[in-house]
Motif scaffolding. Structure first.
Motif, mmCIF file in Angstrom:
data_model
loop_
_atom_site.group_PDB
_atom_site.id
_atom_site.type_symbol
_atom_site.label_atom_id
_atom_site.label_comp_id
_atom_site.label_asym_id
_atom_site.label_seq_id
_atom_site.Cartn_x
_atom_site.Cartn_y
_atom_site.Cartn_z
ATOM 1 N N PHE A 31 2.853 5.823 -3.266
ATOM 2 C CA PHE A 31 3.869 6.592 -3.644
ATOM 3 C C PHE A 31 3.734 6.669 -5.182
ATOM 4 O O PHE A 31 3.809 7.951 -5.855
ATOM 5 C CB PHE A 31 5.377 5.995 -3.261
ATOM 6 C CG PHE A 31 6.538 6.431 -4.064
ATOM 7 C CD1 PHE A 31 6.934 7.840 -3.716
ATOM 8 C CD2 PHE A 31 7.057 6.023 -5.074
ATOM 9 C CE1 PHE A 31 7.940 8.464 -4.475
ATOM 10 C CE2 PHE A 31 8.197 6.454 -5.986
ATOM 11 C CZ PHE A 31 8.585 7.875 -5.339
ATOM 12 N N PHE A 32 3.682 5.701 -5.756
ATOM 13 C CA PHE A 32 3.559 5.776 -7.358
ATOM 14 C C PHE A 32 2.388 6.473 -7.536
ATOM 15 O O PHE A 32 2.455 7.444 -8.654
ATOM 16 C CB PHE A 32 3.584 4.415 -7.975
ATOM 17 C CG PHE A 32 4.781 3.508 -7.912
ATOM 18 C CD1 PHE A 32 5.981 4.171 -8.658
ATOM 19 C CD2 PHE A 32 5.131 2.214 -7.260
ATOM 20 C CE1 PHE A 32 7.176 3.395 -8.605
ATOM 21 C CE2 PHE A 32 6.117 1.716 -7.279
ATOM 22 C CZ PHE A 32 7.207 2.358 -8.020
ATOM 23 N N ALA A 71 0.876 -1.245 0.064
ATOM 24 C CA ALA A 71 -0.033 -0.049 -0.091
ATOM 25 C C ALA A 71 0.639 1.452 0.058
ATOM 26 O O ALA A 71 0.550 2.240 -0.726
ATOM 27 C CB ALA A 71 -0.711 -0.106 1.188
ATOM 28 N N THR A 72 2.036 1.271 0.690
ATOM 29 C CA THR A 72 2.783 2.450 0.950
ATOM 30 C C THR A 72 3.592 2.576 -0.469
ATOM 31 O O THR A 72 3.597 3.725 -1.130
ATOM 32 C CB THR A 72 4.128 2.127 1.606
ATOM 33 O OG1 THR A 72 3.451 1.938 3.173
ATOM 34 C CG2 THR A 72 5.013 3.381 1.906
ATOM 35 N N GLY A 87 4.962 12.007 -1.382
ATOM 36 C CA GLY A 87 4.792 10.674 -1.675
ATOM 37 C C GLY A 87 5.263 9.544 -0.648
ATOM 38 O O GLY A 87 4.913 8.566 -0.731
ATOM 39 N N GLY A 88 6.034 10.000 0.146
ATOM 40 C CA GLY A 88 6.577 9.114 1.392
ATOM 41 C C GLY A 88 5.842 9.090 2.357
ATOM 42 O O GLY A 88 5.081 9.963 2.658
ATOM 43 N N PRO A 89 6.251 8.147 3.452
ATOM 44 C CA PRO A 89 5.480 7.917 4.677
ATOM 45 C C PRO A 89 5.293 9.316 5.314
ATOM 46 O O PRO A 89 4.342 9.305 6.074
ATOM 47 C CB PRO A 89 6.489 6.800 5.284
ATOM 48 C CG PRO A 89 6.900 6.133 4.152
ATOM 49 C CD PRO A 89 7.391 7.291 3.264
ATOM 50 N N LEU A 90 6.201 10.088 5.689
ATOM 51 C CA LEU A 90 6.467 11.195 6.477
ATOM 52 C C LEU A 90 5.834 12.555 5.754
ATOM 53 O O LEU A 90 5.644 13.409 6.190
ATOM 54 C CB LEU A 90 7.671 11.352 7.350
ATOM 55 C CG LEU A 90 7.964 10.404 8.133
ATOM 56 C CD1 LEU A 90 9.392 10.612 8.709
ATOM 57 C CD2 LEU A 90 7.073 9.978 9.173
ATOM 58 N N GLU A 119 1.606 14.002 -9.275
ATOM 59 C CA GLU A 119 2.084 15.291 -9.199
ATOM 60 C C GLU A 119 2.907 15.810 -10.250
ATOM 61 O O GLU A 119 2.880 17.006 -10.791
ATOM 62 C CB GLU A 119 3.028 15.135 -7.823
ATOM 63 C CG GLU A 119 2.436 15.029 -6.485
ATOM 64 C CD GLU A 119 1.995 16.390 -6.274
ATOM 65 O OE1 GLU A 119 1.879 17.456 -6.825
ATOM 66 O OE2 GLU A 119 1.287 16.500 -5.100
ATOM 67 N N LEU A 120 3.670 14.848 -11.081
ATOM 68 C CA LEU A 120 4.297 15.141 -12.076
ATOM 69 C C LEU A 120 3.548 15.583 -13.412
ATOM 70 O O LEU A 120 3.898 16.307 -14.141
ATOM 71 C CB LEU A 120 5.263 14.110 -12.692
ATOM 72 C CG LEU A 120 6.372 13.361 -11.590
ATOM 73 C CD1 LEU A 120 7.263 12.425 -12.202
ATOM 74 C CD2 LEU A 120 7.262 14.763 -11.704
#
Length: 200
Positions: free
Chosen positions: A11-12, A6-7, A149-152, A18-19
């Motif tokens: 991210f993807f 899921a993480t 996109g990262g966990p934090l 965003e891009l």
């Protein structure tokens, strides 16, 4: 679905979204103006340098290499070393591309102040055109994202890719404007697989 999967999916999904947003918002006129500024500087004997602090430093090294191999000779300028002698790499009239997501990195702003006083012309790559870096620059190429996109949501992931995307777009526009041929590319890149491909 596992939390790890899921993480990664998050991210993807975030990065692609965003891009796509960066590409949609990208100011093509600003890129064209940057091409004109760089071309004018080159015709007057000026050169191109790329600088940044932290993760943008690594991106600046790549961008200088990419520009050089595609028809626009460029050098990497170390951000913190600029005020400790590396300003001597620059001549008045040179174009310096400065990369900073926030546009307010203190060490980079110190370098920008020195570069301005030395007569360099500045192009900013930043998420915030109204930042100190943006306001100090002649041109701004915006590279804004809302989610890393990262966990934090802290480490520069999507923002790094956004800055890279904008710089690659600039390199494409410069290469097109200069009409770089396959033979000219090969002369700059004779080695490796690309050297073999460009020679055929």
């Amino acid at each position: 679905m596992s939390s790890k999967r899921a993480t990664l999916d998050h991210f993807f999904d975030v990065t692609l979204r965003e891009l796509a947003g960066v590409a949609e918002r990208c100011n093509r006129e600003a890129i064209a103006a940057a091409v004109d500024l760089i071309h004018k500087a080159e015709t007057e004997g000026g050169r191109v340098a790329v600088t940044g602090i932290g993760k943008p430093e690594h991106l600046a090294r790549y961008a200088a290499s990419l520009l050089s191999s595609t028809g626009t000779p460029a050098v990497f300028l170390h951000g913190t070393e600029t005020t400790h002698g590396s300003l001597g790499q620059i001549r008045p009239g040179d174009v310096v591309i400065a990369i900073s997501n926030s546009g307010s990195t203190e060490e980079l702003l110190n370098a920008v102040g020195a570069l301005e006083s030395y007569g360099a012309r500045l192009i900013a790559v930043t998420a915030n055109p109204d930042s100190p870096l943006g306001r100090a620059s002649e041109l701004v190429l915006e590279a804004r994202v809302d989610d890393e996109g990262g966990p934090l949501g802290l480490a520069p992931r999507a923002s790094y890719l956004a800055e890279n995307l904008v710089l690659m777009a600039l390199s494409v526009a410069l290469q097109d404007a200069k009409g770089l041929t396959r033979e000219e590319y090969h002369r700059r890149h004779p080695g490796g697989a690309l050297g073999r491909r460009s020679s055929s």
